[in-house]
Design a protein around this motif. Structure first.
Motif, PDB file in Angstrom:
ATOM      1  N   ASN A   1       0.824  -1.212   0.000  1.00  0.00           N
ATOM      2  CA  ASN A   1       0.000   0.000   0.000  1.00  0.00           C
ATOM      3  C   ASN A   1       0.856   1.259   0.000  1.00  0.00           C
ATOM      4  O   ASN A   1       0.539   2.240  -0.687  1.00  0.00           O
ATOM      5  N   ALA A   2       1.930   1.236   0.770  1.00  0.00           N
ATOM      6  CA  ALA A   2       2.817   2.400   0.825  1.00  0.00           C
ATOM      7  C   ALA A   2       3.498   2.633  -0.521  1.00  0.00           C
ATOM      8  O   ALA A   2       3.638   3.774  -0.977  1.00  0.00           O
ATOM      9  N   LEU A   3       3.925   1.550  -1.164  1.00  0.00           N
ATOM     10  CA  LEU A   3       4.577   1.685  -2.469  1.00  0.00           C
ATOM     11  C   LEU A   3       3.590   2.211  -3.505  1.00  0.00           C
ATOM     12  O   LEU A   3       3.950   3.041  -4.352  1.00  0.00           O
ATOM     13  N   ARG A   4       2.364   1.758  -3.435  1.00  0.00           N
ATOM     14  CA  ARG A   4       1.345   2.259  -4.362  1.00  0.00           C
ATOM     15  C   ARG A   4       1.123   3.758  -4.146  1.00  0.00           C
ATOM     16  O   ARG A   4       1.002   4.527  -5.115  1.00  0.00           O
ATOM     17  N   SER A   5       1.081   4.178  -2.890  1.00  0.00           N
ATOM     18  CA  SER A   5       0.935   5.613  -2.607  1.00  0.00           C
ATOM     19  C   SER A   5       2.124   6.390  -3.143  1.00  0.00           C
ATOM     20  O   SER A   5       1.970   7.497  -3.692  1.00  0.00           O
ATOM     21  N   TYR A   6       3.328   5.817  -3.001  1.00  0.00           N
ATOM     22  CA  TYR A   6       4.505   6.478  -3.551  1.00  0.00           C
ATOM     23  C   TYR A   6       4.400   6.613  -5.064  1.00  0.00           C
ATOM     24  O   TYR A   6       4.705   7.686  -5.626  1.00  0.00           O
ATOM     25  N   VAL A   7       3.988   5.541  -5.760  1.00  0.00           N
ATOM     26  CA  VAL A   7       3.911   5.591  -7.222  1.00  0.00           C
ATOM     27  C   VAL A   7       2.922   6.664  -7.663  1.00  0.00           C
ATOM     28  O   VAL A   7       3.182   7.412  -8.616  1.00  0.00           O
ATOM     29  N   GLN A   8       1.796   6.753  -6.981  1.00  0.00           N
ATOM     30  CA  GLN A   8       0.833   7.809  -7.301  1.00  0.00           C
ATOM     31  C   GLN A   8       1.466   9.185  -7.134  1.00  0.00           C
ATOM     32  O   GLN A   8       1.274  10.077  -7.981  1.00  0.00           O
ATOM     33  N   TYR A   9       2.206   9.364  -6.052  1.00  0.00           N
ATOM     34  CA  TYR A   9       2.909  10.629  -5.834  1.00  0.00           C
ATOM     35  C   TYR A   9       3.913  10.885  -6.959  1.00  0.00           C
ATOM     36  O   TYR A   9       3.975  11.991  -7.528  1.00  0.00           O
ATOM     37  N   CYS A  10       4.721   9.871  -7.248  1.00  0.00           N
ATOM     38  CA  CYS A  10       5.803  10.028  -8.223  1.00  0.00           C
ATOM     39  C   CYS A  10       5.266  10.411  -9.596  1.00  0.00           C
ATOM     40  O   CYS A  10       5.785  11.323 -10.247  1.00  0.00           O
ATOM     41  N   GLN A  11       4.208   9.735 -10.012  1.00  0.00           N
ATOM     42  CA  GLN A  11       3.703   9.966 -11.364  1.00  0.00           C
ATOM     43  C   GLN A  11       3.022  11.317 -11.520  1.00  0.00           C
ATOM     44  O   GLN A  11       2.727  11.731 -12.642  1.00  0.00           O
ATOM     45  N   ASN A  12       2.795  12.004 -10.402  1.00  0.00           N
ATOM     46  CA  ASN A  12       2.242  13.354 -10.451  1.00  0.00           C
ATOM     47  C   ASN A  12       3.286  14.415 -10.135  1.00  0.00           C
ATOM     48  O   ASN A  12       2.945  15.585  -9.940  1.00  0.00           O
ATOM     49  N   ALA A  13       4.552  13.995 -10.076  1.00  0.00           N
ATOM     50  CA  ALA A  13       5.639  14.920  -9.771  1.00  0.00           C
ATOM     51  C   ALA A  13       6.620  14.946 -10.940  1.00  0.00           C
ATOM     52  O   ALA A  13       6.717  13.982 -11.709  1.00  0.00           O
TER      53      ALA A  13
ATOM     54  N   ILE B   1       0.225 -14.506  -0.034  1.00  0.00           N
ATOM     55  CA  ILE B   1       0.617 -13.115   0.153  1.00  0.00           C
ATOM     56  C   ILE B   1       0.413 -12.317  -1.129  1.00  0.00           C
ATOM     57  O   ILE B   1      -0.048 -11.174  -1.110  1.00  0.00           O
ATOM     58  N   ALA B   2       0.725 -12.943  -2.260  1.00  0.00           N
ATOM     59  CA  ALA B   2       0.672 -12.245  -3.549  1.00  0.00           C
ATOM     60  C   ALA B   2      -0.743 -11.820  -3.932  1.00  0.00           C
ATOM     61  O   ALA B   2      -0.914 -10.924  -4.755  1.00  0.00           O
ATOM     62  N   ARG B   3      -1.751 -12.419  -3.332  1.00  0.00           N
ATOM     63  CA  ARG B   3      -3.120 -12.033  -3.662  1.00  0.00           C
ATOM     64  C   ARG B   3      -3.415 -10.586  -3.250  1.00  0.00           C
ATOM     65  O   ARG B   3      -4.221  -9.903  -3.878  1.00  0.00           O
ATOM     66  N   THR B   4      -2.764 -10.112  -2.208  1.00  0.00           N
ATOM     67  CA  THR B   4      -2.978  -8.731  -1.767  1.00  0.00           C
ATOM     68  C   THR B   4      -1.702  -7.889  -1.817  1.00  0.00           C
ATOM     69  O   THR B   4      -1.781  -6.659  -1.717  1.00  0.00           O
ATOM     70  N   ALA B   5      -0.551  -8.529  -1.954  1.00  0.00           N
ATOM     71  CA  ALA B   5       0.727  -7.803  -1.984  1.00  0.00           C
ATOM     72  C   ALA B   5       1.649  -8.448  -3.017  1.00  0.00           C
ATOM     73  O   ALA B   5       2.661  -9.057  -2.655  1.00  0.00           O
ATOM     74  N   PRO B   6       1.320  -8.309  -4.304  1.00  0.00           N
ATOM     75  CA  PRO B   6       2.069  -9.053  -5.325  1.00  0.00           C
ATOM     76  C   PRO B   6       3.472  -8.532  -5.608  1.00  0.00           C
ATOM     77  O   PRO B   6       4.331  -9.306  -6.039  1.00  0.00           O
ATOM     78  N   THR B   7       3.741  -7.254  -5.364  1.00  0.00           N
ATOM     79  CA  THR B   7       4.987  -6.662  -5.852  1.00  0.00           C
ATOM     80  C   THR B   7       6.228  -7.332  -5.266  1.00  0.00           C
ATOM     81  O   THR B   7       7.175  -7.641  -5.987  1.00  0.00           O
ATOM     82  N   PHE B   8       6.221  -7.561  -3.967  1.00  0.00           N
ATOM     83  CA  PHE B   8       7.396  -8.124  -3.312  1.00  0.00           C
ATOM     84  C   PHE B   8       7.056  -9.375  -2.502  1.00  0.00           C
ATOM     85  O   PHE B   8       7.706  -9.665  -1.494  1.00  0.00           O
ATOM     86  N   ALA B   9       6.052 -10.125  -2.933  1.00  0.00           N
ATOM     87  CA  ALA B   9       5.629 -11.296  -2.165  1.00  0.00           C
ATOM     88  C   ALA B   9       6.776 -12.272  -1.938  1.00  0.00           C
ATOM     89  O   ALA B   9       6.902 -12.861  -0.851  1.00  0.00           O
ATOM     90  N   ASP B  10       7.631 -12.460  -2.927  1.00  0.00           N
ATOM     91  CA  ASP B  10       8.760 -13.391  -2.786  1.00  0.00           C
ATOM     92  C   ASP B  10       9.651 -13.011  -1.606  1.00  0.00           C
ATOM     93  O   ASP B  10      10.165 -13.887  -0.895  1.00  0.00           O
ATOM     94  N   TRP B  11       9.838 -11.706  -1.393  1.00  0.00           N
ATOM     95  CA  TRP B  11      10.764 -11.252  -0.358  1.00  0.00           C
ATOM     96  C   TRP B  11      10.205 -11.461   1.043  1.00  0.00           C
ATOM     97  O   TRP B  11      10.957 -11.436   2.019  1.00  0.00           O
ATOM     98  N   PHE B  12       8.910 -11.664   1.130  1.00  0.00           N
ATOM     99  CA  PHE B  12       8.293 -11.899   2.435  1.00  0.00           C
ATOM    100  C   PHE B  12       8.033 -13.375   2.697  1.00  0.00           C
ATOM    101  O   PHE B  12       7.578 -13.721   3.783  1.00  0.00           O
TER     102      PHE B  12
END
Length: 517
Positions: free
Chosen positions: A276-288, A411-422
């Motif tokens: 969720n935090a990474l998604r919020s960052y991406v939204q921020y980044c793409q508007n900056a 885990i990947a069902r709700t957090a796919p980006t880095f599921a392997d790392w967890f």
């Protein structure tokens, strides 16, 4: 240290929780009545024996000496609280005396989290950047390195080169054979920790550290424990409240853990928090301006995942000849999510990695996360202590390869980006000392009001954990900050700081449902 490293180090000072895979998160002990001397225990002038009774440890004297701007001391605690005659350990404590002794309330113990972060190292930052002037006037601020950590009797696991290989190597689990091989390496590392640390390795659990805090309370001359704990420090504080409810004074638990969750539940929900935090960052980044991420938010998330995956396949180079593998790239991304003030730094690092195919900035940030210098020297033992403490606090889940893949997919069902790392790495099942604790809620029946602070966009300790802890504690009161990043007090503005400091100074909690934005 470059200025950017200073800024990021302030984030890590509030204790990045252990990322799953390398170590399980934490546990809770069923609340019981105080097992130590009463809240009115005094400290006669006698040093504690190497091993003795609980009373002999509570009866030791404390000798303070000047150390820079503060006062330092070392106290003795039982190696094993269940058998105080089995020997002792040393605990490093440091304090800043109250500015206004005439209005002194008592001692305020602080813990920055981890587990494994040094309170002694955190003290200077806390008094200059977190605590308000009125708190500094009315409290002696007391920091300590918990057992196993830093300047206290500490966990050790061999030379830095050996530790570095273990902490930073990429681990690929794609078969039962590769899982077995990875577990063999993890087992060997754990055995090295056992050899270098000795009997202490079996006694760095959170319940023992909470009993150490009651010892500190008594030796400091306080009838009640006043405490400020961040991140894992909330679990330490809540555990104290469960063990010593009658000794609870004013406890602030910021960035809370839910002590009722299992290791798997904590790992899965933390993965969701970072997603969720990474998604919020991406939204921020793409508007900056200057954002290297293109397309939709989901596409931007995938671009970040691709940077880490490519680094695992072909490490990124740096100008000084170092290589940034997948593990280091992952840490370099994750550390910037602890505070949205540092999102521009992540944009710079991703721009370098995507446009130049180099990883200098990601390596710099990973070094901050690991508390490591550019030449591979570790500045603390926090990465060792975090595993040792976690593995005593939580029973290990031992899976075969197919079960590990199933957990990753869950885990990947709700957090796919880095599921392997967890999910896809050996955990505490290889550790030489296994946990005998059972996760359970903490109620702390009979305790004074306890203030729990939660941040809605916290990646490392999701907001639901603060809600759960406040609900579990019989006297828990939840204070909410609608914000991004890990923890709130000291960075969320006057609404949070006024509520926290009013509570610390007067004992008055904010009205139920108080939310700051």
């Amino acid at each position: 240290m470059p200025a950017r490293r200073h800024r990021l180090a302030a984030v890590v000072a509030l204790a990045a929780l252990a990322l799953a895979g390398c170590a399980a998160p934490r546990e809770q002990i069923t609340p019981v009545q105080s097992a130590g001397p009463s809240a009115t225990t005094s400290a006669p002038s006698a040093s504690a024996p190497a091993g003795g009774t609980v009373e002999s440890f509570y009866g030791q004297s404390v000798s303070w000496s000047a150390c820079g701007d503060f006062q330092c001391a070392t106290i003795s605690a039982p190696l094993n609280w269940a058998d105080p005659s089995a020997g002792s350990i040393s605990l490093a404590i440091e304090r800043r005396p109250a500015d206004d002794p005439a209005h002194r309330i008592g001692s305020l113990l602080i813990n920055p989290g981890g587990p494994g972060s040094s309170g002694v190292d955190f003290l200077s930052y806390a008094v200059t950047s977190v605590l308000g002037a009125d708190v500094l006037a009315d409290y002696d601020v007391v920091a300590f390195d918990p057992r196993g950590v830093g300047k206290s009797s500490a966990v050790e696991c061999g030379p830095d080169s050996q530790v570095d290989t273990y902490l930073t190597q990429d681990v690929t689990i794609d078969s039962q054979a590769s899982l077995d091989a990875a577990r063999a390496k993890a087992t060997a590392f754990g055995q090295a920790c056992q050899e270098d640390t000795g009997a202490l390795l079996a006694h760095v659990d959170t319940a023992s550290a909470a009993r150490d805090m009651d010892l500190m309370r008594a030796l400091l001359g306080d009838d009640q424990l006043h405490y400020l704990g961040f991140s894992y420090g909330t679990f330490l504080g809540a555990t104290y409240a469960g063990l010593f409810p009658k000794n609870v004074g004013r406890l602030v638990l910021d960035g809370a853990l839910d002590p009722s969750l299992t290791s798997d539940q904590l790992s899965e929900q933390q993965a969701q928090g970072f997603e969720n935090a990474l998604r919020s960052y991406v939204q921020y980044c793409q508007n900056a301006p200057g954002c290297p991420l293109t397309g939709s938010v989901s596409h931007g998330m995938q671009q970040i995942a691709d940077v880490v995956d490519r680094a695992k396949q072909r490490p990124l180079s740096t100008s000084d000849g170092h290589a940034v593998n997948g593990t280091l790239a992952f840490y370099g991304v994750i550390v910037t999510l602890y505070n949205d003030d540092y999102w521009p730094l992540l944009t710079q690092a991703l721009s370098e990695a995507i446009n130049q195919h180099t990883g200098g900035q990601l390596l710099e940030y990973a070094d901050v996360y690991l508390d490591r210098t550019a030449d591979g020297t570790y500045l603390s033992n926090s990465n060792l202590a975090i595993q040792a403490i976690n593995c005593l606090d939580y029973p290990a889940a031992s899976r075969d390869y197919q079960q590990m893949v199933a957990f990753r997919d869950q885990i990947a069902r709700t957090a796919p980006t880095f599921a392997d790392w967890f999910a896809m790495a050996p955990g505490c099942e290889t550790w030489p000392v296994q946990s005998t604790r059972t996760p359970a809620p903490i109620h702390a029946t009979g305790a004074a009001p306890i203030l729990v602070v939660g941040t809605t966009g916290d990646p490392a300790t999701p907001y639901r954990w603060a809600q759960a802890l406040a609900d579990q504690l019989d006297s828990g009161v939840l204070l909410t900050w609608k914000g991004q990043g890990h923890t709130a007090y000291g960075r969320a503005g006057s609404c949070i700081s006024d509520a926290v400091e009013t509570y610390l100074l007067t004992g008055a909690t904010p009205p139920v449902g108080t939310t700051c934005s």
